[in-house]
Each structure stands twice: as structure tokens, then as C-alpha cells.
Motif scaffolding. Structure first.
Motif, PDB file in Angstrom:
ATOM      1  N   ILE A 186       0.837  -1.208   0.000  1.00  0.00           N
ATOM      2  CA  ILE A 186       0.000   0.000   0.000  1.00  0.00           C
ATOM      3  C   ILE A 186       0.870   1.257   0.000  1.00  0.00           C
ATOM      4  O   ILE A 186       0.553   2.249  -0.666  1.00  0.00           O
ATOM      5  N   GLU A 187       2.001   1.210   0.733  1.00  0.00           N
ATOM      6  CA  GLU A 187       2.887   2.375   0.787  1.00  0.00           C
ATOM      7  C   GLU A 187       3.443   2.724  -0.597  1.00  0.00           C
ATOM      8  O   GLU A 187       3.574   3.902  -0.940  1.00  0.00           O
ATOM      9  N   LEU A 188       3.721   1.684  -1.401  1.00  0.00           N
ATOM     10  CA  LEU A 188       4.249   1.931  -2.743  1.00  0.00           C
ATOM     11  C   LEU A 188       3.156   2.405  -3.699  1.00  0.00           C
ATOM     12  O   LEU A 188       3.423   3.175  -4.629  1.00  0.00           O
ATOM     13  N   ILE A 189       1.929   1.961  -3.456  1.00  0.00           N
ATOM     14  CA  ILE A 189       0.806   2.479  -4.248  1.00  0.00           C
ATOM     15  C   ILE A 189       0.651   3.972  -3.976  1.00  0.00           C
ATOM     16  O   ILE A 189       0.435   4.771  -4.895  1.00  0.00           O
ATOM     17  N   ALA A 190       0.778   4.348  -2.690  1.00  0.00           N
ATOM     18  CA  ALA A 190       0.671   5.764  -2.326  1.00  0.00           C
ATOM     19  C   ALA A 190       1.800   6.574  -2.959  1.00  0.00           C
ATOM     20  O   ALA A 190       1.575   7.677  -3.489  1.00  0.00           O
ATOM     21  N   LEU A 191       3.039   6.030  -2.908  1.00  0.00           N
ATOM     22  CA  LEU A 191       4.177   6.737  -3.497  1.00  0.00           C
ATOM     23  C   LEU A 191       4.004   6.886  -5.011  1.00  0.00           C
ATOM     24  O   LEU A 191       4.245   7.967  -5.567  1.00  0.00           O
ATOM     25  N   ALA A 192       3.569   5.807  -5.668  1.00  0.00           N
ATOM     26  CA  ALA A 192       3.356   5.863  -7.121  1.00  0.00           C
ATOM     27  C   ALA A 192       2.263   6.864  -7.474  1.00  0.00           C
ATOM     28  O   ALA A 192       2.383   7.618  -8.462  1.00  0.00           O
ATOM     29  N   SER A 193       1.200   6.899  -6.684  1.00  0.00           N
ATOM     30  CA  SER A 193       0.111   7.845  -6.936  1.00  0.00           C
ATOM     31  C   SER A 193       0.606   9.283  -6.785  1.00  0.00           C
ATOM     32  O   SER A 193       0.253  10.163  -7.583  1.00  0.00           O
TER      33      SER A 193
END
Length: 467
Positions: free
Chosen positions: A112-119
Motif C-alpha cells: 500500500i505504501e508503494l501504491i501511495a508513493l506511485a500515486s
């Protein structure tokens, strides 16, 4: 539903959507790469096929939310601030959906943290792209495709006053459709379309966003059924007056007809609190300005005395026309010779030979206007508004220029829209041009516009752009 929305997009919008899709995929790849380098979170290594599927889901999810919020609708005319707001909402919704995927489906294996960073990375990249697209008309996005009904005298104002590319930054003009009743001497150099063409078919085939009504004769002359068909298909129908007003920041006084004024929005401020506190606000600002500018005023007094002698007068008092035609005396630093009007009243003009050396300098930097702080404190003037003219000129201009007296419906100001947009006026024609800007200000008068004028006036003073 989303498929229909995509099919309805213009070619420019589809191109933008495709570029943003690659930005989204690239942002996810960059987030995973950064995590490999710096180990932000524990992320399982993905196969190339898994990465491809996850990237498609990530990209499509954000694109669908953006599509739903109208971010690819070329008819939306949001400024950049409104665009940022839409993007924030879009990415917030998109991230929420992806967050749900990560919680509900075990096969969605990106942290989830990487989804947030990518977003976040995609959000920044898309904002940069959108800003460039808006400023440079990249893809033709945000640039309306316009056709004009009429090729006579009213339509010719576009050809005469909006010839340069900089005048047409917001639209692409495909051509003028000659109409019955158009006066001679209209469109000369612009592209004329066939008068027999079907407006609906032409508009749909050429992805027209806006039709401007500029025919000289309107009664029983407009193709109402075709315009109705265009309107219900989302094509904007605009009167020539509204079009000129929007694109140039002025109102074409010579084209005004009474019904346009009656039905048009504006020309009255609904902010009753502002009206009630008008004097308090202006007087407070005048006092603050006085605290900052008194040293410059003192230096101006000394400069005038040094140039013209100890007995030379420093201030210049002149009768002007104020709110509702009331006369008052304006106070300025004297910038002209003391005998400047020995041959009678004359217009002030650029490079006026009656101006002293000190006068030319203080005019350029608008220092000569500072004593009018006194007029603001008295309530004769505000900070922003049409510049007050001399009654000798007003008497003539009211007779020669239609609607000239309407500029006296608001309090005059130290600075205004016309002063920023037009140099010193020395003729009746100049007064007409300034009136176009004054009427625009009166119609759109608001705190935001006043603030814009004050900021741009400060730029004029600091960089010596006075005209």
C-alpha cells in the motif's frame, strides 16, 4: 458508460489521456525501482507478467476516476487552481479504490505504501504535463475550436482587434460563415466558409467547441433549429459581445445593444458588506500606504523644489468627476510646468512636452499619484476604479461616446483596469478604448479583480512600466 465517455472525447483529449496513462505506469515502475534502491518497505519481487498486470490496473483505475470527473473534457474551462482541485479528488478516489484492491484481493501484491508513493509521483508528473499543456496549448487541449456566424461589420472586430497569435491563445478560429444581411467591408483576409453549409454537420465533423453569433442582421435571419441542435450536443453558443469580453478583457462599446446589458450578468456588486465597509477598507489601506511611502513623497517635494526653485508649487489641484457625477478636487504632485495650460485645457499624453524632468520620472513610477491618498481618506476615491476625468472632457465625451456616463456608477480609483491595459489617452478615440476596459471592470467588479489590479499596479511601479 465509461466507454461512451471515451468515444466522446476529442482527438486532443485522447492524446492527453494516452500520455497520462504512460505517466501512471512510469510512476509505478519508478516507485518500485526506488524501493529496490532504498528499501522503504518489504516488497516481494514480482514477475514481469505480474508487474504488467498490476501496472495496467493502477493506470486504468486512475484514468477511469479522472474520466469520471471530466478531466478529459475539452469543453471544461477550469483555471489551473481548479484543475489541481479536480486532480486531488481524482487521485484520492483512485487511491481509495486501489487500497481496497490491496485489502480484498491477495493476488494484488504491491504494498500500500508503494501504491501511495506511485500515486503521488504520478500526481506531480500529470500536474506538470497539464500546466505545460495549458500554457502552450500542447495537444491543442484547452484551446477551443471556434466558428463565427457572420462575416460583416460585427464579425470584422475579431479580424481587426485579434490578429496576433497572442490574441488567440485560447481558441482556434476555423472560419466565418457569411450571413444574409451582413454589411459590406467586413471580413477581408480571414477564411470564409460556404454560406450554404450545414452548421450541425460542420460542427460535428470538425469537433467545434463554440459558435460565435456575429451577424449584422439577426431578426428572422439566424438558423435557430441548427443552433438548437448544436446546443443540445454540448456546443457552446456565444454572442460576439461576450466572446470579445472574455478574450480581450474589454467590452466592445460600439457593438453594445440595450438588451445585452439588461440580460447580462454583472454591472452590480452583490457584496453588500463590502459596499458598507468600502470607506473603512480604503481608508485603512491608504493609511498603511502612507506609512510606507512618506519618504518617497518627501524626496519628491525636494526634487521639485531643486528643479524649479523654492517658490515652485509642489501640488496640483484639479476638479474631476466622481461617483454619480459629483465633482471633487483631486490632489497630485505637479508633473507639468506651472504654465502648462496657459493655452487652455489639453489631454495628458505620452511624452508630453509640458512635463518637467522630475515630472517625467514620477509619472513613470506613478509617484505623482501618491497625494491622492488624501482623496481616498476623504471618500472621494477608492484604490481601484475608473480614473476620474475632468468635467470639461466628460461633457464632450458623454455626447460623443455611447454609455460613457456609465463609468460614473462606481467610485473612481487611484488605479484601474484601463490604466493597466491602455496608455495615456489624448483623443476621443483613446477615451473610447479606455471606456471598453472601464465597463469590463464595472461588470466584473470583485475583490479578486481588485487584488489582481493592485498586484499588477505594484509591478508597474517597481519595474517602471508606467505609460
Amino acid at each position: 458508460m465509461q466507454e461512451k465517455k471515451f468515444k466522446d472525447l476529442s482527438t486532443a483529449s485522447r492524446s492527453l489521456l494516452l500520455v497520462e496513462f504512460f505517466i501512471l505506469i512510469g510512476a509505478l515502475a519508478l516507485a518500485l525501482f526506488l524501493n529496490d534502491q532504498f528499501n522503504f518497505v518489504d516488497q516481494k519481487q514480482l514477475l514481469l507478467s505480474q508487474l504488467f498486470v498490476h501496472a495496467l490496473i493502477f493506470g486504468f483505475c486512475h484514468l477511469l476516476t479522472a474520466l469520471s470527473l471530466g478531466l478529459y473534457n475539452s469543453k471544461i474551462r477550469d483555471n489551473f487552481v481548479r484543475l489541481v482541485q479536480r486532480e486531488v479528488i481524482s487521485f484520492a478516489i483512485g487511491f481509495s479504490i486501489l487500497f481496497s484492491f490491496a485489502l480484498l484481493f491477495s493476488w494484488y501484491q504491491i504494498a500500500i505504501e508503494l501504491i501511495a508513493l506511485a500515486s503521488f509521483l504520478a500526481f506531480l508528473g500529470i500536474l506538470v504535463l497539464r500546466y505545460i499543456a495549458q500554457k502552450t496549448a500542447l495537444f491543442g487541449f484547452q484551446k477551443r475550436r471556434v466558428v463565427v456566424l457572420g462575416a460583416g461589420e460585427r464579425a470584422s472586430i475579431i479580424e481587426k482587434r485579434m490578429r496576433r497569435k497572442v490574441d488567440r491563445q485560447g481558441f482556434s478560429l476555423l472560419g466565418f460563415v457569411p450571413m444574409e444581411g451582413d454589411m459590406d467591408g467586413g471580413i477581408v483576409n480571414e477564411h470564409k466558409l460556404s454560406s450554404d453549409l450545414s452548421i450541425v454537420h460542420y460542427a460535428l465533423e470538425n469537433e467545434i467547441n463554440e459558435i460565435v453569433i456575429a451577424s449584422d442582421e439577426r431578426r428572422n435571419n439566424l438558423p435557430i433549429e441548427e443552433l438548437f441542435a448544436c446546443k443540445v450536443r454540448g456546443i457552446e453558443i456565444t454572442d460576439i459581445l461576450d466572446f470579445i469580453e472574455r478574450e480581450t478583457g474589454q467590452i466592445a462599446v460600439n457593438l453594445i445593444y440595450p438588451s445585452w446589458v439588461i440580460y447580462s450578468s454583472g454591472f452590480a456588486s452583490p457584496n453588500y458588506l463590502r459596499n458598507a465597509l468600502d470607506w473603512v477598507f480604503n481608508a485603512s489601506m491608504a493609511f498603511v500606504l502612507l506609512l510606507f511611502t512618506w519618504p518617497f513623497m518627501l524626496l519628491t517635494v525636494l526634487a521639485i523644489k531643486l528643479e524649479e526653485g523654492p517658490s515652485a508649487s509642489v501640488f496640483y489641484h484639479q476638479v474631476r468627476v466622481g461617483l454619480n457625477g459629483k465633482l471633487f478636487k483631486i490632489v497630485k504632485f505637479r508633473s507639468m510646468r506651472e504654465d502648462a495650460e496657459k493655452d487652455g485645457v489639453k489631454w495628458a499624453k505620452t511624452d508630453d512636452d509640458r512635463t518637467t524632468k522630475v515630472g517625467a520620472f514620477i509619472r513613470k513610477y506613478r509617484v505623482d499619484e501618491l497625494p491622492q491618498i488624501y482623496n481616498v481618506m476623504r471618500g472621494d476615491m477608492g484604490f481601484v476604479g475608473p480614473r476620474p476625468e475632468r468635467p470639461e472632457f466628460v461633457e464632450t465625451l458623454v455626447d460623443e461616446i455611447p454609455y460613457y456616463n456609465e463609468r460614473h456608477n462606481v467610485k473612481p480609483g487611484l488605479t484601474g483596469w484601463a490604466q493597466l491595459k491602455y496608455p495615456y489617452g489624448a483623443t476621443t478615440e483613446d477615451a473610447m478604448e479606455k471606456l471598453k476596459f472601464d465597463l469590463y471592470y464595472i461588470k466584473h467588479r470583485s475583490f479578486t479583480l481588485d487584488l489582481l489590479i493592485l498586484i499588477r499596479t505594484a509591478e508597474v511601479v517597481v519595474f517602471g512600466k508606467g505609460r
